[in-house]
Scaffold this motif. Structure first.
Motif, mmCIF file in Angstrom:
data_model
loop_
_atom_site.group_PDB
_atom_site.id
_atom_site.type_symbol
_atom_site.label_atom_id
_atom_site.label_comp_id
_atom_site.label_asym_id
_atom_site.label_seq_id
_atom_site.Cartn_x
_atom_site.Cartn_y
_atom_site.Cartn_z
ATOM 1 N N SER A 20 0.835 -1.210 0.000
ATOM 2 C CA SER A 20 0.000 0.000 0.000
ATOM 3 C C SER A 20 0.862 1.250 0.000
ATOM 4 C CB SER A 20 -0.920 0.027 1.222
ATOM 5 O OG SER A 20 -1.803 -1.052 1.202
ATOM 6 N N ALA A 21 1.876 1.280 0.852
ATOM 7 C CA ALA A 21 2.748 2.458 0.951
ATOM 8 C C ALA A 21 3.483 2.709 -0.365
ATOM 9 C CB ALA A 21 3.734 2.292 2.103
ATOM 10 N N THR A 22 4.025 1.651 -0.956
ATOM 11 C CA THR A 22 4.738 1.846 -2.219
ATOM 12 C C THR A 22 3.781 2.310 -3.324
ATOM 13 O OG1 THR A 22 4.593 -0.511 -2.765
ATOM 14 C CG2 THR A 22 6.598 0.218 -1.678
ATOM 15 N N ASN A 23 2.580 1.758 -3.357
ATOM 16 C CA ASN A 23 1.613 2.164 -4.382
ATOM 17 C C ASN A 23 1.195 3.622 -4.234
ATOM 18 O OD1 ASN A 23 1.685 -0.341 -5.593
ATOM 19 N ND2 ASN A 23 -0.164 -1.082 -4.567
ATOM 20 N N ILE A 24 1.010 4.069 -2.991
ATOM 21 C CA ILE A 24 0.627 5.471 -2.748
ATOM 22 C C ILE A 24 1.730 6.398 -3.226
ATOM 23 C CG2 ILE A 24 0.351 7.190 -0.902
ATOM 24 C CD1 ILE A 24 -1.262 4.923 0.577
ATOM 25 N N ILE A 25 2.955 6.105 -2.818
ATOM 26 C CA ILE A 25 4.068 6.990 -3.168
ATOM 27 C C ILE A 25 4.287 6.987 -4.679
ATOM 28 C CG2 ILE A 25 6.553 7.346 -2.883
ATOM 29 C CD1 ILE A 25 6.021 6.304 0.085
ATOM 30 N N ARG A 26 4.243 5.826 -5.295
ATOM 31 C CA ARG A 26 4.395 5.721 -6.750
ATOM 32 C C ARG A 26 3.311 6.546 -7.452
ATOM 33 N NH1 ARG A 26 4.064 0.142 -7.797
ATOM 34 N NH2 ARG A 26 6.318 -0.030 -7.597
ATOM 35 N N SER A 27 2.071 6.450 -6.982
ATOM 36 C CA SER A 27 0.940 7.152 -7.578
ATOM 37 C C SER A 27 1.075 8.669 -7.442
ATOM 38 C CB SER A 27 -0.353 6.672 -6.917
ATOM 39 O OG SER A 27 -1.442 7.465 -7.314
ATOM 40 N N VAL A 28 1.404 9.140 -6.253
ATOM 41 C CA VAL A 28 1.518 10.584 -6.031
ATOM 42 C C VAL A 28 2.684 11.144 -6.853
ATOM 43 C CG1 VAL A 28 1.966 12.405 -4.340
ATOM 44 C CG2 VAL A 28 0.403 10.527 -3.772
ATOM 45 N N LEU A 29 3.809 10.451 -6.870
ATOM 46 C CA LEU A 29 4.935 10.906 -7.685
ATOM 47 C C LEU A 29 4.511 11.034 -9.151
ATOM 48 C CD1 LEU A 29 7.821 8.796 -6.122
ATOM 49 C CD2 LEU A 29 7.585 11.293 -6.012
ATOM 50 N N ALA A 30 3.819 10.020 -9.663
ATOM 51 C CA ALA A 30 3.374 10.029 -11.064
ATOM 52 C C ALA A 30 2.442 11.206 -11.336
ATOM 53 C CB ALA A 30 2.691 8.712 -11.403
ATOM 54 N N ASP A 31 1.555 11.516 -10.373
ATOM 55 C CA ASP A 31 0.646 12.659 -10.524
ATOM 56 C C ASP A 31 1.399 13.959 -10.780
ATOM 57 O OD1 ASP A 31 -1.548 11.003 -10.099
ATOM 58 O OD2 ASP A 31 -1.887 11.686 -8.022
ATOM 59 N N TYR A 32 2.621 14.048 -10.245
ATOM 60 C CA TYR A 32 3.426 15.264 -10.372
ATOM 61 C C TYR A 32 4.547 15.120 -11.397
ATOM 62 C CZ TYR A 32 0.957 17.201 -6.384
ATOM 63 O OH TYR A 32 -0.010 17.686 -5.557
ATOM 64 N N GLY A 33 4.510 14.035 -12.165
ATOM 65 C CA GLY A 33 5.514 13.841 -13.207
ATOM 66 C C GLY A 33 6.871 13.409 -12.700
ATOM 67 N N LEU A 34 6.914 12.848 -11.493
ATOM 68 C CA LEU A 34 8.181 12.387 -10.916
ATOM 69 C C LEU A 34 8.240 10.863 -10.976
ATOM 70 C CD1 LEU A 34 8.206 14.744 -7.794
ATOM 71 C CD2 LEU A 34 9.568 14.999 -9.884
ATOM 72 N N ASN A 35 9.446 10.336 -11.076
ATOM 73 C CA ASN A 35 9.632 8.891 -11.197
ATOM 74 C C ASN A 35 9.759 8.196 -9.852
ATOM 75 O OD1 ASN A 35 9.645 8.848 -14.033
ATOM 76 N ND2 ASN A 35 11.782 9.496 -14.063
ATOM 77 N N TRP A 36 9.193 7.004 -9.761
ATOM 78 C CA TRP A 36 9.358 6.086 -8.628
ATOM 79 C C TRP A 36 10.738 5.463 -8.781
ATOM 80 C CZ3 TRP A 36 8.105 4.054 -4.130
ATOM 81 C CH2 TRP A 36 8.352 2.713 -3.859
#
Length: 163
Positions: A20-36
């Motif tokens: 869950s934590a990795t998915n949240i961080i990956r998702s929020v980063l993507a929303d802002y155009g940043l890479n996981w």
């Protein structure tokens, strides 16, 4: 540790929260155009036990209706004076707009002060406009020495420790 803010629950990370934590961080980063970056800047989320628990830090998850909707964490660092870095403060869009970010920042600061630390460092990216505003409105001063490739801002806050 369990804390409540409106209908959100803030609690310590458990092993079952890793996905869950990795998915949240990956998702929020993507929303802002940043890479996981699981082998770089985000390795600490994949290895919470090693990167937080083993070194005296804390990693929290935020739940809403039994679903993880955010993360917040800190760990001791070598720069500064008795310093920590706040990391991985991410909220899914549905958890924003309730004052939760400010609440989390205050709770992190209280935990950090209670453990005797004297400085808090934060690295972030300019595109995370809400985060930048939150830090600047809560006493964090611009500093230099960004250490994370995707970040272009660093802040520090000197704490007043009462004894």
């Amino acid at each position: 540790m369990k804390k409540y803010y409106q209908d959100f629950v803030v609690r310590h990370w458990e092993e079952r929260d890793r996905t869950s934590a990795t998915n949240i961080i990956r998702s929020v980063l993507a929303d802002y155009g940043l890479n996981w970056e699981p082998n770089g800047a985000d390795r600490d989320v994949v290895q919470v036990e090693e990167c937080y628990v083993a070194v005296g830090g804390e990693f929290w998850v935020i739940e809403h209706q039994n679903q993880v909707v955010g993360t917040a964490a800190y760990y001791p660092i070598k720069r500064g004076e008795k310093a920590v870095e706040i990391r991985k403060m991410y909220l899914l869009p549905k958890a924003r707009g309730f004052g939760l970010g400010k609440y989390l920042l205050q709770q992190l600061e209280a935990a950090i002060i209670s453990r005797g630390f004297q400085e808090i460092w934060i690295e972030t990216a300019s595109v995370l406009v809400e985060a930048v505003r939150l830090y600047e409105n809560n006493g964090y001063e611009k500093a230099s020495g960004v250490e994370t490739a995707r970040c272009d801002r660093v802040y520090v806050k000197k704490l007043t420790v009462t004894t």
